[in-house]
Write an enzyme that holds these catalytic residues in place. Structure first.
Site, short mmCIF file in Angstrom:
data_model
loop_
_atom_site.label_atom_id
_atom_site.label_comp_id
_atom_site.label_asym_id
_atom_site.label_seq_id
_atom_site.Cartn_x
_atom_site.Cartn_y
_atom_site.Cartn_z
N HIS A 18 12.93 10.80 -2.11
CA HIS A 18 13.61 9.95 -1.23
C HIS A 18 13.79 8.18 -3.07
CE1 HIS A 18 11.95 5.63 0.05
NE2 HIS A 18 12.94 6.48 0.93
N GLY A 52 10.87 3.40 7.41
CA GLY A 52 10.13 2.52 6.92
C GLY A 52 9.02 1.96 7.80
N GLY A 53 9.48 0.33 7.67
CA GLY A 53 9.16 -0.50 7.99
C GLY A 53 8.92 -1.07 9.84
N GLU A 96 12.67 5.65 -4.06
CA GLU A 96 12.19 5.03 -5.04
C GLU A 96 10.44 5.71 -5.48
OE1 GLU A 96 9.76 3.59 -1.02
OE2 GLU A 96 11.31 2.61 -0.57
N ASN A 121 8.67 7.24 7.90
CA ASN A 121 7.96 7.30 6.56
C ASN A 121 6.80 6.20 6.39
OD1 ASN A 121 7.31 7.46 3.81
ND2 ASN A 121 9.63 6.96 3.59
N TRP A 122 6.08 6.29 5.86
CA TRP A 122 4.34 5.05 5.75
C TRP A 122 4.87 4.61 4.40
CZ3 TRP A 122 0.51 7.52 10.17
CH2 TRP A 122 1.09 7.39 11.04
N LYS A 123 5.14 5.53 3.55
CA LYS A 123 4.93 4.83 2.12
C LYS A 123 3.41 5.06 1.95
CE LYS A 123 10.33 3.21 2.67
NZ LYS A 123 11.06 2.64 2.44
N GLY A 146 14.24 -1.32 2.82
CA GLY A 146 13.47 -2.70 2.85
C GLY A 146 14.17 -3.72 2.84
N SER A 203 16.28 -0.18 7.57
CA SER A 203 16.25 -0.71 8.04
C SER A 203 16.58 -0.86 9.16
CB SER A 203 17.47 -2.07 7.42
OG SER A 203 16.12 -2.91 6.36
N GLU A 224 20.17 7.82 3.25
CA GLU A 224 19.54 6.17 3.30
C GLU A 224 20.20 5.71 1.86
OE1 GLU A 224 14.92 6.55 4.09
OE2 GLU A 224 15.18 7.23 2.38
P1 13P Z 1 12.84 0.81 5.50
O1 13P Z 1 13.54 0.95 7.22
O2 13P Z 1 11.64 0.00 5.44
O3 13P Z 1 14.40 -0.03 5.20
O4 13P Z 1 12.82 2.26 5.02
C1 13P Z 1 13.60 2.96 5.00
C2 13P Z 1 13.18 4.31 4.54
O5 13P Z 1 13.17 3.90 2.91
C3 13P Z 1 12.62 5.46 4.98
O6 13P Z 1 12.69 6.37 4.06
#
Ligand code: 13P
Length: 256
Positions: A95, A234-235, A97, A9-11, A173, A213, A167
């Site tokens: 998600h 994500g990251g 967010e 998930n590149w956000k 994050g 994470s 999640e």
């Molecule tokens: P991180 O891997 O950066 O914690 O993000 C997870 C995420 O929100 C994937 O959708």
């Protein structure tokens, strides 16, 4: 036997040329060998979905969100049928967010899920508790309530039409990964709920991904858990080296 998904998930990261470069490198990595049950997915921002879809033959492309409306006067929104017309295979919905910054409810997530199903796009339905809820001992209750809300009245035929991503919000994050035991405990609860709702056969076929994470250093241990069927990352999905490292670890973990 279930697949293992490594989904990035590149956000709101990567521009057009970075997206193109990553996808080109990923495609060549995936062509180097048979990844068997290990399935790669990347989720760029909407404007670059077509470019990613044009390059990637061996990986799925996911949108990060979709409108709950089928079409019409909804400025800035993108419909499920528009995503389908690009050949998009998956779409993240719910998600944390979006729940946190855009006030999205389980009812809205359910509407989005229905629009995606109507267009044969596989939703990646995100659920998870906040730190406060975990500390209050409400994790199970919160997660099951989210499932009830998102899946209310949703019928499934094979169990493969939907992916679930657990999640925990406190792990996103933050560098704080749930331990593999903490994640497995919730994944098992989710599968038990699926069994009750959809029956044993479907529940065993459904994929539950972990997100929060996840990275090359911990993905192996997470994937060893019986109810963890992949990661929504994500990251650590932003660098091609670490994304490919997670694919390779998944493959070593019994991907074929
Ligand atoms: P991180 O891997 O950066 O914690 O993000 C997870 C995420 O929100 C994937 O959708």
């Amino acid at each position: 036997m279930r697949n293992i998904f490594i989904a990035g998930n590149w956000k709101m990261n990567k521009d057009a040329s970075q997206t193109q470069q990553f996808c080109t490198q990923l495609e060549s990595h995936l062509q180097e060998r048979d990844f068997g049950r290990v399935k790669a997915i990347v989720a760029p921002v909407h404007p670059f979905l077509a470019a990613a879809e044009g390059i990637l033959r061996s990986a799925g492309v996911a949108a990060q969100d979709v409108s709950a409306h089928p079409q019409g006067a909804f400025t800035g929104e993108v419909s499920a049928s528009q995503l389908a017309s690009l050949g998009i295979s998956h779409c993240i919905i719910g998600h944390s967010e979006r729940r946190q910054y855009h006030g999205e409810s389980d009812e809205l997530v359910r509407e989005k899920l229905l629009r995606l199903r109507e267009n044969r796009i596989i939703p990646i339905v995100c659920i998870g508790e906040t730190l406060l809820q975990r500390e209050d001992g409400q994790t199970r209750e919160v997660v099951l309530a989210q499932l009830e809300g998102c899946f209310e009245g949703v019928e499934l035929a094979s169990g493969e039409e939907v992916l679930i991503a657990y999640e925990p919000v406190w792990a996103i994050g933050t560098g704080k990964t749930a331990t593999s035991a903490q994640a497995q405990e919730v994944h098992a609860e989710i599968r038990a709920w699926l069994k009750e709702r959809y029956g044993e056969e479907l529940a065993q076929k459904m994929h539950i991904l972990y997100g929060g994470s996840a990275k090359p250093e911990n993905i192996g241990e997470l994937l060893e858990q019986p109810d963890i069927d992949g990661g929504l990352i994500g990251g650590a999905s932003l660098q091609i080296e670490s994304f490919c490292a997670m694919l390779d670890i998944a493959l070593q973990n019994g991907g074929n």
